[in-house]
Write a protein that holds these residues in place. Structure first.
Motif, PDB file in Angstrom:
ATOM      1  N   TRP A  15       0.861  -1.188   0.000  1.00 12.98           N
ATOM      2  CA  TRP A  15       0.000   0.000   0.000  1.00 12.98           C
ATOM      3  C   TRP A  15       0.892   1.230   0.000  1.00 12.98           C
ATOM      4  N   VAL A  16       0.333   2.314  -0.530  1.00 12.38           N
ATOM      5  CA  VAL A  16       1.071   3.568  -0.648  1.00 12.38           C
ATOM      6  C   VAL A  16       0.165   4.707  -0.205  1.00 12.38           C
ATOM      7  N   LYS A  17       0.684   5.530   0.700  1.00 17.17           N
ATOM      8  CA  LYS A  17      -0.024   6.738   1.119  1.00 17.17           C
ATOM      9  C   LYS A  17       0.795   7.928   0.646  1.00 17.17           C
ATOM     10  N   ILE A  18       0.197   8.751  -0.211  1.00 21.13           N
ATOM     11  CA  ILE A  18       0.886   9.902  -0.782  1.00 21.13           C
ATOM     12  C   ILE A  18       0.591  11.134   0.073  1.00 21.13           C
ATOM     13  N   ASP A  19       1.643  11.860   0.455  1.00 23.32           N
ATOM     14  CA  ASP A  19       1.497  13.101   1.206  1.00 23.32           C
ATOM     15  C   ASP A  19       2.488  14.100   0.618  1.00 23.32           C
ATOM     16  N   GLY A  20       2.043  14.855  -0.396  1.00 25.28           N
ATOM     17  CA  GLY A  20       2.929  15.793  -1.080  1.00 25.28           C
ATOM     18  C   GLY A  20       4.000  15.048  -1.860  1.00 25.28           C
ATOM     19  N   ASP A  21       5.277  15.285  -1.500  1.00 24.25           N
ATOM     20  CA  ASP A  21       6.408  14.638  -2.180  1.00 24.25           C
ATOM     21  C   ASP A  21       6.860  13.360  -1.483  1.00 24.25           C
ATOM     22  N   VAL A  22       6.135  12.951  -0.441  1.00 26.67           N
ATOM     23  CA  VAL A  22       6.553  11.782   0.340  1.00 26.67           C
ATOM     24  C   VAL A  22       5.476  10.697   0.270  1.00 26.67           C
ATOM     25  N   ALA A  23       5.935   9.467   0.053  1.00 23.76           N
ATOM     26  CA  ALA A  23       5.027   8.322   0.054  1.00 23.76           C
ATOM     27  C   ALA A  23       5.416   7.390   1.196  1.00 23.76           C
ATOM     28  N   THR A  24       4.436   6.965   1.971  1.00 23.83           N
ATOM     29  CA  THR A  24       4.637   5.967   3.014  1.00 23.83           C
ATOM     30  C   THR A  24       4.197   4.634   2.430  1.00 23.83           C
ATOM     31  N   VAL A  25       4.996   3.583   2.691  1.00 27.85           N
ATOM     32  CA  VAL A  25       4.759   2.276   2.068  1.00 27.85           C
ATOM     33  C   VAL A  25       4.739   1.182   3.135  1.00 27.85           C
ATOM     34  N   LYS A  97       0.841   1.282  12.559  1.00 27.24           N
ATOM     35  CA  LYS A  97       2.168   1.051  13.145  1.00 27.24           C
ATOM     36  C   LYS A  97       3.045   0.135  12.301  1.00 27.24           C
ATOM     37  N   GLY A  98       2.442  -0.599  11.364  1.00 26.63           N
ATOM     38  CA  GLY A  98       3.195  -1.548  10.544  1.00 26.63           C
ATOM     39  C   GLY A  98       3.769  -0.973   9.261  1.00 26.63           C
ATOM     40  N   TRP A  99       3.704   0.366   9.085  1.00 21.84           N
ATOM     41  CA  TRP A  99       4.302   0.959   7.883  1.00 21.84           C
ATOM     42  C   TRP A  99       5.794   0.627   7.840  1.00 21.84           C
ATOM     43  N   MET A 100       6.379   0.610   6.647  1.00 17.45           N
ATOM     44  CA  MET A 100       7.773   0.176   6.516  1.00 17.45           C
ATOM     45  C   MET A 100       8.746   1.280   6.157  1.00 17.45           C
ATOM     46  N   ILE A 101       8.466   2.008   5.075  1.00 18.05           N
ATOM     47  CA  ILE A 101       9.406   3.047   4.645  1.00 18.05           C
ATOM     48  C   ILE A 101       8.669   4.305   4.196  1.00 18.05           C
ATOM     49  N   LYS A 102       9.444   5.389   4.100  1.00 17.89           N
ATOM     50  CA  LYS A 102       8.975   6.628   3.476  1.00 17.89           C
ATOM     51  C   LYS A 102       9.934   6.942   2.332  1.00 17.89           C
ATOM     52  N   ILE A 103       9.346   7.369   1.210  1.00 19.44           N
ATOM     53  CA  ILE A 103      10.102   7.655  -0.003  1.00 19.44           C
ATOM     54  C   ILE A 103       9.887   9.111  -0.391  1.00 19.44           C
ATOM     55  N   LYS A 104      10.974   9.803  -0.734  1.00 17.40           N
ATOM     56  CA  LYS A 104      10.856  11.126  -1.364  1.00 17.40           C
ATOM     57  C   LYS A 104      10.725  10.866  -2.858  1.00 17.40           C
ATOM     58  N   LEU A 105       9.573  11.207  -3.414  1.00 14.27           N
ATOM     59  CA  LEU A 105       9.240  10.831  -4.787  1.00 14.27           C
ATOM     60  C   LEU A 105      10.075  11.563  -5.841  1.00 14.27           C
ATOM     61  N   ASN A 106      10.429  10.833  -6.903  1.00 15.74           N
ATOM     62  CA  ASN A 106      11.121  11.408  -8.061  1.00 15.74           C
ATOM     63  C   ASN A 106      10.152  11.765  -9.165  1.00 15.74           C
ATOM     64  N   ASP A 107       9.100  10.966  -9.344  1.00 20.31           N
ATOM     65  CA  ASP A 107       8.236  11.096 -10.508  1.00 20.31           C
ATOM     66  C   ASP A 107       6.774  10.889 -10.112  1.00 20.31           C
ATOM     67  N   HIS A 108       6.050  11.998  -9.966  1.00 19.67           N
ATOM     68  CA  HIS A 108       4.647  11.914  -9.525  1.00 19.67           C
ATOM     69  C   HIS A 108       3.749  11.207 -10.540  1.00 19.67           C
ATOM     70  N   THR A 109       4.159  11.139 -11.800  1.00 22.66           N
ATOM     71  CA  THR A 109       3.309  10.488 -12.806  1.00 22.66           C
ATOM     72  C   THR A 109       3.195   8.990 -12.546  1.00 22.66           C
ATOM     73  N   GLU A 110       4.153   8.402 -11.829  1.00 24.20           N
ATOM     74  CA  GLU A 110       4.095   6.968 -11.516  1.00 24.20           C
ATOM     75  C   GLU A 110       2.897   6.619 -10.631  1.00 24.20           C
ATOM     76  N   ILE A 111       2.399   7.598  -9.882  1.00 27.98           N
ATOM     77  CA  ILE A 111       1.262   7.365  -8.987  1.00 27.98           C
ATOM     78  C   ILE A 111       0.061   6.863  -9.791  1.00 27.98           C
ATOM     79  N   ASP A 112      -0.068   7.352 -11.030  1.00 28.25           N
ATOM     80  CA  ASP A 112      -1.196   6.951 -11.882  1.00 28.25           C
ATOM     81  C   ASP A 112      -1.197   5.455 -12.177  1.00 28.25           C
ATOM     82  N   GLY A 113      -0.045   4.786 -12.048  1.00 29.31           N
ATOM     83  CA  GLY A 113       0.047   3.359 -12.317  1.00 29.31           C
ATOM     84  C   GLY A 113      -0.349   2.482 -11.144  1.00 29.31           C
ATOM     85  N   LEU A 114      -0.609   3.095  -9.994  1.00 26.53           N
ATOM     86  CA  LEU A 114      -1.004   2.326  -8.813  1.00 26.53           C
ATOM     87  C   LEU A 114      -2.487   1.989  -8.876  1.00 26.53           C
ATOM     88  N   LEU A 115      -2.891   1.000  -8.101  1.00 24.99           N
ATOM     89  CA  LEU A 115      -4.273   0.516  -8.087  1.00 24.99           C
ATOM     90  C   LEU A 115      -5.106   1.249  -7.037  1.00 24.99           C
TER      91      LEU A 115
END
Length: 126
Positions: A15-25, A97-115
């Motif tokens: 799962w991915v939670k988008i918050d601006g330029d950061v995604a929690t996975v 509490k079970g989230w794993m990582i946070k990512i600083k996104l490079n390419d916001h267009t990739e979000i469109d490929g998620l389900l």
């Protein structure tokens, strides 16, 4: 099976939670239930920039070890260090509490490929 509608999902059961330029996975409720009791989460890629679909870590359950695939390209800026002492949080609270990582996104267009949650439920037959 719990699939919060505000999240995005991958075919690799993350799962991915988008918050601006950061995604929690993290991994989905479906994934943790399929894996069984999680005993270890390993992420050694903090501060590395990886491409979408690269392996960023592993999750170890009693019966198997599974690779974790990056759902979006970017720099891994944080690992949930609570999982070092409490990996069972992935089982008990995969979207909290079970989230794993946070990512600083490079390419916001990739979000469109998620389900969406609906598309993910269809994928797993829920």
């Amino acid at each position: 099976m719990n699939t919060p509608s505000e999240l995005k999902y991958t075919k690799d059961h993350e799962w991915v939670k988008i918050d601006g330029d950061v995604a929690t996975v993290g991994i989905t409720d479906f994934a943790q239930s399929e894996l069984g009791d999680i005993v270890y989460v390993e992420v050694e890629t903090v501060d590395e920039t990886l491409d979408k679909d690269e392996v960023f870590g592993t999750v170890e359950a009693v019966k198997t070890v599974s690779d974790l695939f990056l759902p979006l390209s970017g720099e891994i800026i944080e690992f949930n260090e609570e999982l070092e002492d409490e990996p069972e949080n992935v089982n008990s609270d995969p979207y909290g509490k079970g989230w794993m990582i946070k990512i600083k996104l490079n390419d916001h267009t990739e979000i469109d490929g998620l389900l969406s949650d609906e598309a993910y439920k269809e994928l797993v037959g829920a």
